[in-house]
Each structure stands twice: as C-alpha cells, then as structure tokens.
Motif scaffolding. Structure first.
Motif, PDB file in Angstrom:
ATOM      1  N   LEU A  44       0.834  -1.199   0.000  1.00 27.29           N
ATOM      2  CA  LEU A  44       0.000   0.000   0.000  1.00 27.29           C
ATOM      3  C   LEU A  44       0.871   1.253   0.000  1.00 27.29           C
ATOM      4  CD1 LEU A  44      -2.753   1.425   0.202  1.00 27.29           C
ATOM      5  CD2 LEU A  44      -2.615   1.125   2.687  1.00 27.29           C
ATOM      6  N   ARG A  45       1.937   1.237   0.797  1.00 28.47           N
ATOM      7  CA  ARG A  45       2.860   2.370   0.865  1.00 28.47           C
ATOM      8  C   ARG A  45       3.537   2.604  -0.487  1.00 28.47           C
ATOM      9  NH1 ARG A  45       4.796   0.756   5.024  1.00 28.47           N
ATOM     10  NH2 ARG A  45       6.924   0.120   4.619  1.00 28.47           N
ATOM     11  N   VAL A  46       3.848   1.518  -1.202  1.00 24.79           N
ATOM     12  CA  VAL A  46       4.437   1.643  -2.539  1.00 24.79           C
ATOM     13  C   VAL A  46       3.497   2.426  -3.457  1.00 24.79           C
ATOM     14  CG1 VAL A  46       5.042   0.325  -4.624  1.00 24.79           C
ATOM     15  CG2 VAL A  46       5.913  -0.398  -2.388  1.00 24.79           C
ATOM     16  N   PHE A  47       2.195   2.184  -3.349  1.00 23.09           N
ATOM     17  CA  PHE A  47       1.221   2.886  -4.191  1.00 23.09           C
ATOM     18  C   PHE A  47       0.910   4.296  -3.693  1.00 23.09           C
ATOM     19  CE2 PHE A  47       0.393  -1.520  -5.446  1.00 23.09           C
ATOM     20  CZ  PHE A  47       0.465  -1.371  -6.824  1.00 23.09           C
ATOM     21  N   LEU A  48       1.016   4.515  -2.402  1.00 24.28           N
ATOM     22  CA  LEU A  48       0.744   5.848  -1.864  1.00 24.28           C
ATOM     23  C   LEU A  48       1.883   6.828  -2.150  1.00 24.28           C
ATOM     24  CD1 LEU A  48      -0.915   4.978   1.575  1.00 24.28           C
ATOM     25  CD2 LEU A  48      -2.034   5.890  -0.483  1.00 24.28           C
ATOM     26  N   ALA A  49       3.111   6.332  -2.276  1.00 25.51           N
ATOM     27  CA  ALA A  49       4.260   7.215  -2.508  1.00 25.51           C
ATOM     28  C   ALA A  49       4.116   8.046  -3.787  1.00 25.51           C
ATOM     29  CB  ALA A  49       5.563   6.410  -2.521  1.00 25.51           C
ATOM     30  N   PRO A  50       3.797   7.454  -4.948  1.00 26.66           N
ATOM     31  CA  PRO A  50       3.643   8.309  -6.134  1.00 26.66           C
ATOM     32  C   PRO A  50       2.420   9.240  -6.057  1.00 26.66           C
ATOM     33  CG  PRO A  50       3.308   5.994  -6.702  1.00 26.66           C
ATOM     34  CD  PRO A  50       3.742   6.056  -5.270  1.00 26.66           C
ATOM     35  N   LEU A  51       1.384   8.821  -5.357  1.00 20.02           N
ATOM     36  CA  LEU A  51       0.229   9.704  -5.155  1.00 20.02           C
ATOM     37  C   LEU A  51       0.649  10.920  -4.337  1.00 20.02           C
ATOM     38  CD1 LEU A  51      -2.763  10.444  -5.352  1.00 20.02           C
ATOM     39  CD2 LEU A  51      -3.163   8.954  -3.353  1.00 20.02           C
ATOM     40  N   PHE A  52       1.417  10.697  -3.293  1.00 17.61           N
ATOM     41  CA  PHE A  52       1.933  11.783  -2.468  1.00 17.61           C
ATOM     42  C   PHE A  52       2.793  12.725  -3.315  1.00 17.61           C
ATOM     43  CE2 PHE A  52       5.420  13.012   0.640  1.00 17.61           C
ATOM     44  CZ  PHE A  52       4.725  14.074   1.171  1.00 17.61           C
ATOM     45  N   PHE A  53       3.683  12.157  -4.119  1.00 17.32           N
ATOM     46  CA  PHE A  53       4.541  12.955  -5.000  1.00 17.32           C
ATOM     47  C   PHE A  53       3.697  13.803  -5.950  1.00 17.32           C
ATOM     48  CE2 PHE A  53       7.196  13.384  -8.866  1.00 17.32           C
ATOM     49  CZ  PHE A  53       8.281  14.049  -8.315  1.00 17.32           C
ATOM     50  N   TYR A  54       2.699  13.188  -6.546  1.00 21.28           N
ATOM     51  CA  TYR A  54       1.803  13.892  -7.477  1.00 21.28           C
ATOM     52  C   TYR A  54       1.118  15.074  -6.781  1.00 21.28           C
ATOM     53  CZ  TYR A  54      -2.257  14.841 -10.396  1.00 21.28           C
ATOM     54  OH  TYR A  54      -3.226  15.462 -11.141  1.00 21.28           O
TER      55      TYR A  54
END
Length: 187
Positions: free
Chosen positions: A11-21
């Motif tokens: 889940l953290r792997v998927f949240l990281a690019p969302l956070f960056f965006y």
C-alpha cells in the motif's frame, strides 16, 4: 507470502507516487487559477503521507509481534520506505520547500547505505535498523510533514533529519568495521 504487513508495505508503494503527485500539484502555477486552494492540496498530500507513514509503523509492528516476518517483507518494506521519503524530499525540493543541499545529503546517504546493506547481507552480517536509524526515519517523516503543510520549523526539522541521517549512516560503517575486526581477531 502475502500477509498483512506485506500488504501494508505494498500500500505504501502505491501511496508514494500519489503523495509525489499531490506535492507537484501543490507547487504548480496551474493551481492558482483553479477553484482549489493550495492549502487543500497541502492537506490532501499530508493526509496521504500520514496514512503511508502509519502503514510503515504497523507493518513492522505486526510482522514482529505476530511473527509474520518474510523475505518478501524484508525487501518490500525498506523499498516502500525509500519510495515514500524520495517522493517527499524530491517533491518538496521541486516545489521549493526543501533545501536542495539537505535533500542531496539525505539521498546520498540513503543510496550509499542501501548499497552498503546489500554488501553486509551478502557477508551474512545482521543489518536490522538501529535505534539511530529509527530516530532518523521519524525525524525525516516529521520534517516532510511540516514542510508539506508549510508549518514553522519545517526547515529546522529538515536539517536535524540531515544530521541524524548522516550519523546513522556512520553507525552502519562502524558496525561493519567492528564485525570485520572481530573476524580478524578470531582468525
């Protein structure tokens, strides 16, 4: 093996690019002409970051206390951590909220120690996170949160994180040297 700690790390792997965006959107000039205020984007980015940070705590806690430590988890957890901190520091630097030198020093240490840990693992040297490494991670997360929300003391917390990051890196080098000194003395 896919267990709860590993699912949290994924889940953290998927949240990281969302956070960056969200960080990039918050620093974008386009936001000023839209109907969404920058503070709302900051809040959304911070919310995603907090959720991701909480998964970091719980995946380790559950893995240790429920005896769910796996080889996959040993790989995905630090990868997810690096993805999240990279997203934060690079995004914040890109939008002008984080000092480039501080980000550079943190990233150089992270890349160096990741490679160094690989060498240590190849020599069967225990590489679990030290207390200094855990404190470093906490300060990095707090600094990212403060900088995301543009709160006072964010820059000071970032430099404290830099100092702790560099210090914890030296601890790995010291442990490696100590391990080899013991081996040399026993031979």
């Amino acid at each position: 093996m896919l267990n709860l700690p590993n699912i949290l790390a994924i889940l953290r792997v998927f949240l990281a690019p969302l956070f960056f965006y969200l960080l990039i959107i918050a620093g974008s000039n386009e936001i000023s002409t839209s109907s969404i205020h920058t503070s709302w984007i900051n809040f959304a980015a911070a919310f995603v970051f907090v959720i991701a940070s909480v998964t970091d705590f719980f995946d380790g806690f559950i893995a240790r206390n429920w005896n769910q430590i796996t080889k996959f988890g040993a790989i995905i957890d630090p990868l997810a951590d690096k993805m999240l901190t990279l997203a934060g520091f690079l995004g914040l630097m890109y939008i002008g909220r984080a000092n480039p030198w501080a980000v550079y020093l943190i990233l150089i240490r992270e890349f160096f120690i990741t490679g160094f840990r690989t060498v240590m693992l190849s020599e069967n040297i225990e590489v679990s996170a030290s207390m200094a490494g855990k404190v470093k991670t906490v300060f990095q997360m707090i600094a990212i949160g403060f900088l995301t929300m543009q709160w006072i003391f964010g820059s000071i917390l970032l430099w404290i994180a830099v100092i702790l990051t560099v210090y914890s890196g030296f601890e790995y080098i010291k442990a490696y040297a100590k391990f080899h000194k013991v081996i040399k003395e026993n031979n």
